[in-house]
Design a protein around this motif. Structure first.
Motif, PDB file in Angstrom:
ATOM      1  N   HIS A  59      -0.602 -14.675  -0.339  1.00  0.00           N
ATOM      2  CA  HIS A  59      -1.539 -13.602  -0.033  1.00  0.00           C
ATOM      3  C   HIS A  59      -1.145 -12.344  -0.804  1.00  0.00           C
ATOM      4  O   HIS A  59       0.032 -12.115  -1.076  1.00  0.00           O
ATOM      5  N   THR A  60      -2.143 -11.518  -1.155  1.00  0.00           N
ATOM      6  CA  THR A  60      -1.909 -10.212  -1.759  1.00  0.00           C
ATOM      7  C   THR A  60      -2.350  -9.132  -0.775  1.00  0.00           C
ATOM      8  O   THR A  60      -3.428  -9.221  -0.184  1.00  0.00           O
ATOM      9  N   GLU A  61      -1.512  -8.150  -0.586  1.00  0.00           N
ATOM     10  CA  GLU A  61      -1.739  -7.086   0.393  1.00  0.00           C
ATOM     11  C   GLU A  61      -1.726  -5.727  -0.308  1.00  0.00           C
ATOM     12  O   GLU A  61      -1.222  -5.598  -1.435  1.00  0.00           O
ATOM     13  N   GLU A  62      -2.288  -4.708   0.324  1.00  0.00           N
ATOM     14  CA  GLU A  62      -2.266  -3.353  -0.211  1.00  0.00           C
ATOM     15  C   GLU A  62      -2.099  -2.367   0.934  1.00  0.00           C
ATOM     16  O   GLU A  62      -2.260  -2.718   2.118  1.00  0.00           O
ATOM     17  N   TYR A  63      -1.803  -1.110   0.588  1.00  0.00           N
ATOM     18  CA  TYR A  63      -1.521  -0.082   1.580  1.00  0.00           C
ATOM     19  C   TYR A  63      -2.742   0.796   1.851  1.00  0.00           C
ATOM     20  O   TYR A  63      -3.588   1.014   0.965  1.00  0.00           O
ATOM     21  N   VAL A  64      -2.820   1.293   3.094  1.00  0.00           N
ATOM     22  CA  VAL A  64      -3.838   2.251   3.520  1.00  0.00           C
ATOM     23  C   VAL A  64      -3.145   3.344   4.319  1.00  0.00           C
ATOM     24  O   VAL A  64      -1.967   3.235   4.677  1.00  0.00           O
ATOM     25  N   CYS A  65      -3.888   4.405   4.621  1.00  0.00           N
ATOM     26  CA  CYS A  65      -3.371   5.501   5.431  1.00  0.00           C
ATOM     27  C   CYS A  65      -3.895   5.373   6.849  1.00  0.00           C
ATOM     28  O   CYS A  65      -5.097   5.195   7.064  1.00  0.00           O
ATOM     29  N   LEU A  66      -3.009   5.443   7.811  1.00  0.00           N
ATOM     30  CA  LEU A  66      -3.338   5.316   9.230  1.00  0.00           C
ATOM     31  C   LEU A  66      -3.162   6.676   9.889  1.00  0.00           C
ATOM     32  O   LEU A  66      -2.120   7.338   9.700  1.00  0.00           O
ATOM     33  N   MET A  67      -4.158   7.093  10.674  1.00  0.00           N
ATOM     34  CA  MET A  67      -4.105   8.429  11.280  1.00  0.00           C
ATOM     35  C   MET A  67      -4.979   8.484  12.529  1.00  0.00           C
ATOM     36  O   MET A  67      -5.792   7.577  12.780  1.00  0.00           O
ATOM     37  N   ASP A  68      -4.806   9.553  13.303  1.00  0.00           N
ATOM     38  CA  ASP A  68      -5.639   9.771  14.479  1.00  0.00           C
ATOM     39  C   ASP A  68      -7.098   9.942  14.047  1.00  0.00           C
ATOM     40  O   ASP A  68      -7.363  10.566  13.010  1.00  0.00           O
ATOM     41  N   PRO A  69      -8.060   9.401  14.802  1.00  0.00           N
ATOM     42  CA  PRO A  69      -9.460   9.527  14.398  1.00  0.00           C
ATOM     43  C   PRO A  69      -9.960  10.962  14.346  1.00  0.00           C
ATOM     44  O   PRO A  69     -10.977  11.239  13.689  1.00  0.00           O
ATOM     45  N   ALA A  70      -9.263  11.897  15.019  1.00  0.00           N
ATOM     46  CA  ALA A  70      -9.663  13.302  14.956  1.00  0.00           C
ATOM     47  C   ALA A  70      -9.090  14.015  13.735  1.00  0.00           C
ATOM     48  O   ALA A  70      -9.409  15.192  13.497  1.00  0.00           O
ATOM     49  N   HIS A  71      -8.279  13.339  12.954  1.00  0.00           N
ATOM     50  CA  HIS A  71      -7.704  13.952  11.748  1.00  0.00           C
ATOM     51  C   HIS A  71      -8.828  14.296  10.772  1.00  0.00           C
ATOM     52  O   HIS A  71      -9.767  13.505  10.595  1.00  0.00           O
ATOM     53  N   SER A 108      -7.785   5.149   6.179  1.00  0.00           N
ATOM     54  CA  SER A 108      -8.400   5.699   4.966  1.00  0.00           C
ATOM     55  C   SER A 108      -7.765   5.037   3.762  1.00  0.00           C
ATOM     56  O   SER A 108      -6.565   4.697   3.779  1.00  0.00           O
ATOM     57  N   ASP A 109      -8.553   4.825   2.709  1.00  0.00           N
ATOM     58  CA  ASP A 109      -7.998   4.256   1.484  1.00  0.00           C
ATOM     59  C   ASP A 109      -6.942   5.185   0.905  1.00  0.00           C
ATOM     60  O   ASP A 109      -7.109   6.410   0.891  1.00  0.00           O
ATOM     61  N   CYS A 110      -5.863   4.576   0.437  1.00  0.00           N
ATOM     62  CA  CYS A 110      -4.744   5.330  -0.124  1.00  0.00           C
ATOM     63  C   CYS A 110      -4.864   5.343  -1.650  1.00  0.00           C
ATOM     64  O   CYS A 110      -5.164   4.313  -2.257  1.00  0.00           O
ATOM     65  N   PRO A 111      -4.626   6.493  -2.302  1.00  0.00           N
ATOM     66  CA  PRO A 111      -4.688   6.508  -3.770  1.00  0.00           C
ATOM     67  C   PRO A 111      -3.556   5.716  -4.425  1.00  0.00           C
ATOM     68  O   PRO A 111      -3.624   5.393  -5.600  1.00  0.00           O
ATOM     69  N   PHE A 112      -2.511   5.411  -3.656  1.00  0.00           N
ATOM     70  CA  PHE A 112      -1.399   4.584  -4.149  1.00  0.00           C
ATOM     71  C   PHE A 112      -1.393   3.312  -3.306  1.00  0.00           C
ATOM     72  O   PHE A 112      -0.760   3.245  -2.255  1.00  0.00           O
ATOM     73  N   ARG A 113      -2.119   2.310  -3.775  1.00  0.00           N
ATOM     74  CA  ARG A 113      -2.332   1.120  -2.952  1.00  0.00           C
ATOM     75  C   ARG A 113      -1.145   0.171  -2.952  1.00  0.00           C
ATOM     76  O   ARG A 113      -1.007  -0.654  -2.051  1.00  0.00           O
ATOM     77  N   GLY A 114      -0.301   0.254  -3.960  1.00  0.00           N
ATOM     78  CA  GLY A 114       0.937  -0.520  -3.959  1.00  0.00           C
ATOM     79  C   GLY A 114       0.743  -1.984  -3.645  1.00  0.00           C
ATOM     80  O   GLY A 114       1.440  -2.539  -2.788  1.00  0.00           O
ATOM     81  N   ARG A 115      -0.161  -2.629  -4.332  1.00  0.00           N
ATOM     82  CA  ARG A 115      -0.425  -4.049  -4.030  1.00  0.00           C
ATOM     83  C   ARG A 115       0.841  -4.890  -4.194  1.00  0.00           C
ATOM     84  O   ARG A 115       1.601  -4.701  -5.133  1.00  0.00           O
ATOM     85  N   PHE A 116       1.028  -5.808  -3.272  1.00  0.00           N
ATOM     86  CA  PHE A 116       2.208  -6.672  -3.331  1.00  0.00           C
ATOM     87  C   PHE A 116       1.836  -8.063  -2.841  1.00  0.00           C
ATOM     88  O   PHE A 116       0.847  -8.249  -2.122  1.00  0.00           O
ATOM     89  N   ASP A 117       2.641  -9.038  -3.264  1.00  0.00           N
ATOM     90  CA  ASP A 117       2.419 -10.436  -2.902  1.00  0.00           C
ATOM     91  C   ASP A 117       3.304 -10.831  -1.728  1.00  0.00           C
ATOM     92  O   ASP A 117       4.490 -10.471  -1.680  1.00  0.00           O
TER      93      ASP A 117
END
Length: 320
Positions: free
Chosen positions: A189-201, A282-291
């Motif tokens: 599988h290939t994975e990537e990073y996202v930003c996790l935050m409070d919905p009120a952010h 939210s989509d991260c500008p540095f997705r850092g895809r990894f296997d």
């Protein structure tokens, strides 16, 4: 290889003579138990740790190393920084001993394996991500096929390959692709990073620019052991550096830290979806895809039991 008996190993069946207090011996009289002890002292860094692993007295380990020293005319180990470190001659002998022990293990492995009757213990090395998302279904499948088998799950930490080399794990699961000789790797599988935050952010649900990303109050997950997440490697490759507001050792409890705050954590997308609850991504500008991979050593590659284990893991990871 099975545990060794609690005795001075029968290791030199033919000690030739004592000459002025020094033991001399024929290296051809050495047995495999002596080579196993040599390797364990190297892997664990101490005589006492090797004795504990072998379930014997430390004096028996010291006896074995003393006879090896007599055979090869070299200290083999010297103490540095609180550890037993091999000499150059010791490193040469360790390389040859490992080849012989691996060959012996391969010869002893059965060609047939029936999981329904096996009572063996298998050990899987992985980290938080895999334990949350993959390991539960793998364990369920293993228990269904091999109800008498014992399963251990251990931390892979920063570099799970050392777990494989030290024989502390049978297989490694995670972002640990290894192309060096002696390892086998299967990507699933290939994975990537996202930003996790409070919905009120204010940035919740938005695709972030580089400038917006660095303006955030970051929670950094520092797994330790020299491990650096792929998005951090991408940030540094682009000539930037992340300055976190908060650093934590694990994603455990992350949503409680983010809830009601202006903090943001960069996490793998699937992990964020599993642990995020009501948090926004939210989509991260540095997705850092990894296997994500399953990794094992050449030592276990031909083993029928290990082939079965890897196939179960891969079947239930690739279907994810």
């Amino acid at each position: 290889m099975q545990g060794l008996p609690n005795q001075p190993m029968g290791l030199l069946s033919a000690i030739n003579k004592f000459d002025g207090g020094a033991v001399t011996a024929d290296p051809r009289s050495l047995d495999f138990n002596a080579l196993q002890t040599l390797r364990l002292v190297h892997d664990l860094g101490s005589f006492s740790a090797a004795a504990e692993r072998l379930d014997m007295n430390q004096s028996a380990v010291s006896y074995t190393i003393a006879k090896l020293r007599a055979c090869f005319g070299d200290p083999l180990f010297v103490r540095e920084g609180g550890r037993q470190v091999p000499t150059l001659r010791g490193e040469q002998l360790l390389a040859g001993a490992s080849q012989m022990l691996d060959l012996l293990d391969g010869m002893a492995q059965a060609d047939q394996f029936d999981p329904t009757v096996s009572s063996q213990t298998v050990t899987i090395a992985c980290n938080y991500y895999e334990r949350m998302l993959l390991i539960p279904r793998v364990i369920a499948a293993l228990r269904a096929e091999a109800p008498k088998m014992t399963i251990r799950v251990v931390n892979a930490l920063g570099d799970g390959h050392h777990r494989l080399l030290a024989r502390e794990a049978d297989v490694l699961v995670g972002p640990f692709e290894r192309n060096q000789s002696g390892f086998h790797t299967r990507r699933f599988h290939t994975e990537e990073y996202v930003c996790l935050m409070d919905p009120a952010h204010p940035m919740a649900g938005r695709s972030l620019s580089v400038q917006e990303y660095f303006a955030l109050r970051h929670v950094l997950i520092d797994y330790g052991g020299g491990w650096k997440s792929a998005y951090l490697q991408e940030i540094e490759a682009a000539g930037h550096r992340l300055h976190p507001t908060l650093t934590v050792p694990s994603p455990a409890g992350l949503t409680e830290l983010l809830a009601g705050s202006n903090l943001v954590a960069t996490v793998p997308r699937r992990l964020g979806g599993r642990i995020g609850g009501r948090m926004a991504m939210s989509d991260c500008p540095f997705r850092g895809r990894f296997d994500l991979c399953v990794v094992w050593t050449a030592r276990t590659n031909a083993s029928a039991m290990h082939r079965w284990l890897r196939n179960v893991i891969l079947d239930h990871c690739t279907a994810w």
